[in-house]
Design an enzyme around this catalytic site. Structure first.
Site, PDB file in Angstrom:
ATOM      1  N   ARG A  49      11.784  -4.043   6.613  1.00  0.00           N
ATOM      2  CA  ARG A  49      10.321  -4.115   6.606  1.00  0.00           C
ATOM      3  C   ARG A  49       9.891  -5.525   6.231  1.00  0.00           C
ATOM      4  O   ARG A  49      10.368  -6.089   5.253  1.00  0.00           O
ATOM      5  CB  ARG A  49       9.758  -3.097   5.613  1.00  0.00           C
ATOM      6  CG  ARG A  49       8.241  -3.105   5.510  1.00  0.00           C
ATOM      7  CD  ARG A  49       7.790  -2.110   4.460  1.00  0.00           C
ATOM      8  NE  ARG A  49       8.098  -0.749   4.855  1.00  0.00           N
ATOM      9  CZ  ARG A  49       8.334   0.236   3.999  1.00  0.00           C
ATOM     10  NH1 ARG A  49       8.344  -0.004   2.699  1.00  0.00           N
ATOM     11  NH2 ARG A  49       8.579   1.450   4.433  1.00  0.00           N
ATOM     12  N   ARG A  92       5.878   2.708  -9.472  1.00  0.00           N
ATOM     13  CA  ARG A  92       5.977   3.242  -8.114  1.00  0.00           C
ATOM     14  C   ARG A  92       5.372   2.205  -7.174  1.00  0.00           C
ATOM     15  O   ARG A  92       4.896   1.152  -7.596  1.00  0.00           O
ATOM     16  CB  ARG A  92       5.227   4.577  -8.032  1.00  0.00           C
ATOM     17  CG  ARG A  92       5.608   5.480  -6.850  1.00  0.00           C
ATOM     18  CD  ARG A  92       6.957   6.161  -7.002  1.00  0.00           C
ATOM     19  NE  ARG A  92       7.408   6.773  -5.774  1.00  0.00           N
ATOM     20  CZ  ARG A  92       7.157   8.033  -5.392  1.00  0.00           C
ATOM     21  NH1 ARG A  92       6.441   8.811  -6.171  1.00  0.00           N
ATOM     22  NH2 ARG A  92       7.632   8.509  -4.266  1.00  0.00           N
ATOM     23  N   LYS A  93       5.332   2.493  -5.896  1.00  0.00           N
ATOM     24  CA  LYS A  93       4.755   1.545  -4.941  1.00  0.00           C
ATOM     25  C   LYS A  93       3.268   1.377  -5.189  1.00  0.00           C
ATOM     26  O   LYS A  93       2.617   2.199  -5.833  1.00  0.00           O
ATOM     27  CB  LYS A  93       5.007   2.008  -3.511  1.00  0.00           C
ATOM     28  CG  LYS A  93       4.237   3.255  -3.087  1.00  0.00           C
ATOM     29  CD  LYS A  93       4.529   3.575  -1.636  1.00  0.00           C
ATOM     30  CE  LYS A  93       3.759   4.806  -1.171  1.00  0.00           C
ATOM     31  NZ  LYS A  93       4.018   5.130   0.243  1.00  0.00           N
ATOM     32  N   GLY A 108       6.121  12.844   9.627  1.00  0.00           N
ATOM     33  CA  GLY A 108       7.297  13.703   9.693  1.00  0.00           C
ATOM     34  C   GLY A 108       7.577  14.499   8.443  1.00  0.00           C
ATOM     35  O   GLY A 108       8.394  15.427   8.467  1.00  0.00           O
ATOM     36  N   CYS A 163       3.507   9.027   5.571  1.00  0.00           N
ATOM     37  CA  CYS A 163       3.440   7.649   6.068  1.00  0.00           C
ATOM     38  C   CYS A 163       2.490   7.547   7.266  1.00  0.00           C
ATOM     39  O   CYS A 163       1.931   6.490   7.533  1.00  0.00           O
ATOM     40  CB  CYS A 163       4.829   7.156   6.446  1.00  0.00           C
ATOM     41  SG  CYS A 163       5.954   7.013   5.037  1.00  0.00           S
ATOM     42  N   GLY A 164       2.328   8.656   7.985  1.00  0.00           N
ATOM     43  CA  GLY A 164       1.404   8.683   9.117  1.00  0.00           C
ATOM     44  C   GLY A 164      -0.034   8.936   8.723  1.00  0.00           C
ATOM     45  O   GLY A 164      -0.910   9.011   9.585  1.00  0.00           O
TER      46      GLY A 164
END
Length: 588
Positions: A135, A249-250, A506, A511-512
């Site tokens: 990424r 975390r992110k 998914g 993430c979508g």
């Protein structure tokens, strides 16, 4: 706007250690008492405000007294800081090992499966053993033709395993990478001004901005300088900012540049909303937006405004508050909003304020600069820029997937017709800016535009899909090909008069971003009419973006994927004004 050096961005602690030149003991006591008073005012136990991390040998680690109950990822960070793979060149040694050698040692296996994510490398152990997704950082989604060609050259060597995706955070991900190539790839990235550093796990993700920054006749502010500074803060100009790599975390950040809110501020941990105060341009702040399998929340006002000069200091202060005080326990409860819940908005605001350079944080401007009734513009096709004689062209990239030859062609088009630049969007599409109007007719006749159309079909233009289980081990279902197939089938049955945003993800990690879609599909396992296990989806409806943003709700659970077309057709007719094609044809 003030400039900031990377050295200053990632350095000094809030209170310097004792020395002849540091604050007196009396000053230290005064500060501690002040902080205790602020904690009491916010209704927070002062003991809770002790930092859970400390700096050791240049890296931040969880203090001994706070290690009980920490999650497995935190334990791995304590065993060895992941950034050493970069700062101490550990990647060179790792790259010389075969995957069999890697898996013989728990330590190197943890390096490959967890710690390498700090370098933006994700092992696809489940479906593509020995292959990695890489990424990239791409602030504001701006990339050059040179960078695009380089990435194409990397994935081309991996044949069918190599491809690239435009992501929902406005950056590139490349696939098929093997470990032995990583040191050379990193050098190649650096040569073209790219980095993958700190783009995964407990780090600051790619700063998002207006894809039309600097070229939009109606923009409020050019977001590119801010996004670049935020990225420099995150990575210390690609050298590695170890002060900000051990977050709980992110963490996501965006800067809003237009009334369209292309950047989706309500789903970011920190969002800068343009606002004037006392005649000075700056930003009101939203905090805490996030998605996770167990909880999704929209960002909320921090009741804070900063001038343009304080964009970086306040980001650093927010990050340090989160780093110091965020939970390190259950990973499902470690995003920043959980800390805001625990401290209260005012308590969290106080923690940010005392980490500001002058320990002052102004209250929010009464009104921001966003026009609430603004109709979000479509960037597909040809649009005039603020620069006379130039236009940009928005291209539809079906579910964001591109191959090496596609990337080379995109780079050629950017060179031949534009300014050697491409813009990526959070909807996984690409914009070619700065096209001379005299060249537009020739550009629109280019063969690549039959694949990446400037005039996509109406249901296709709002389609977004995560990686899916083709590559991602966490994904439960295949998404990209299925999203295209289902949409193509639905188009045969109904006609719609406006774009409908349909997002596919998914797994529950989302993430979508299905919760912001008009219609969203979250992968799950279910059973068909015969009771046999099959891939399915939970269907979400009602997500909105823009100034009236709202997260969608579950409409129907566990629908077998093979049964999704009639469900979507009914939804489009009953809730989105679609017309059955047989009726439309009869009325002609």
């Amino acid at each position: 706007m003030a400039s900031f050096s990377a050295t200053k961005l990632g350095s000094s602690p809030l209170i310097p250690p004792s020395s002849s030149s540091s604050r007196s003991r009396r000053d230290m006591v005064r500060i501690i008492k002040c902080q205790q008073s602020q904690a009491a005012e916010a209704g927070v136990d002062a003991a809770r405000l002790e930092a859970r991390v400390e700096k050791r040998e240049g890296y931040w680690v969880v203090k001994e007294k706070f290690r009980e109950g920490i999650n497995p990822q935190e334990k791995l960070k304590i065993e060895e800081d992941p950034m050493k793979l970069f700062t101490e060149d550990g990647i060179q040694q790792l790259a010389h090992l075969s995957m069999e050698e890697v898996d013989k040692s728990k330590h190197t296996k943890d390096d490959v499966d967890v710690r390498l994510k700090w370098l933006g490398l994700f092992h696809r152990r489940k479906h593509h053993y020995g292959r990695f997704m890489m990424r990239l950082k791409l602030p504001n989604g701006v990339t050059t033709s040179e960078q695009t060609r380089y990435l194409a050259s990397v994935i081309r060597k991996y044949g069918k395993d190599g491809c690239a995706d435009v992501t929902t955070r406005q950056n590139w991900q490349i696939r098929g990478v093997v470990l032995s190539d990583v040191p050379d790839i990193i050098k190649g990235l650096d040569a073209v001004g790219l980095t993958s550093l700190q783009s995964g796990m407990d780090n600051i993700r790619n700063p998002v901005g207006n894809p039309l920054a600097g070229i939009d006749p109606d923009e409020i502010v050019d977001t590119r300088p801010y996004a670049n500074l935020l990225s420099q803060l995150a990575t210390a100009n690609s050298r590695g900012n170890t002060a900000l790599t051990n977050l709980p975390r992110k963490w996501n950040v965006c800067v809003i540049g237009s009334h369209d809110l292309y950047e989706h501020p309500h789903i970011n941990d920190l969002a800068y909303i343009p606002a004037m105060k006392n005649g000075i341009f700056g930003f009101n702040l939203l905090v805490g937006g996030f998605f996770s399998p167990k909880r999704c929340e929209e960002a909320i006002p921090l009741d804070a405004w900063v001038s343009a000069d304080d964009v970086i200091p306040v980001c650093k202060a927010v990050l340090e508050a989160y780093r110091d005080l965020g939970s390190r326990g259950n990973r499902q409860k470690t995003r920043m909003m959980w800390l805001i819940d625990e401290l209260g908005v005012e308590g969290f605001r106080l923690e940010v304020e005392k980490r500001m350079p002058n320990q002052v944080l102004e209250r929010a401007a009464l009104k921001d600069l966003i026009q609430k009734q603004w109709e979000r513009r479509d960037y597909f096709g040809v649009h005039p820029q603020k620069q006379k004689g130039l236009s940009f062209v928005g291209l539809h990239i079906p579910v964001g997937r591109v191959q090496a030859d596609d990337m080379d062609e995109l780079a050629r088009l950017a060179d031949e017709y534009g300014s050697s630049e491409l813009r990526l969007t959070v909807e996984q599409n690409i914009i070619i800016p700065n096209v001379d109007d005299s060249k537009m007719e020739a550009l629109l006749k280019e063969p690549l535009l039959s694949k990446f159309s400037p005039k996509p079909l109406i249901l296709m233009r709002g389609l977004v899909a995560c990686t899916g289980n083709q590559f991602c081990g966490q994904a439960i279902i295949e998404t990209k090909a299925r999203a295209l197939k289902v949409t193509e089938e639905v188009q045969r049955f109904v006609s719609v008069s406006r774009p409908i945003r349909m997002h596919w993800t998914g797994c529950p990690n989302s993430c979508g971003q299905v919760q912001v879609a008009d219609i969203g599909f979250m992968g799950c396992m279910t059973r068909d009419e015969n009771g046999k296990p099959c891939e399915g989806a939970n269907v979400y409806v009602g997500g909105r973006i823009g100034s009236d943003s709202h997260l969608g709700d579950v409409y129907k659970k566990a629908v077998p994927c093979k049964d999704l077309v009639p469900v979507v057709v009914d939804l489009l007719i009953n809730q989105f004004g679609a017309v059955p094609r047989e009726r439309e044809e009869a009325e002609l």
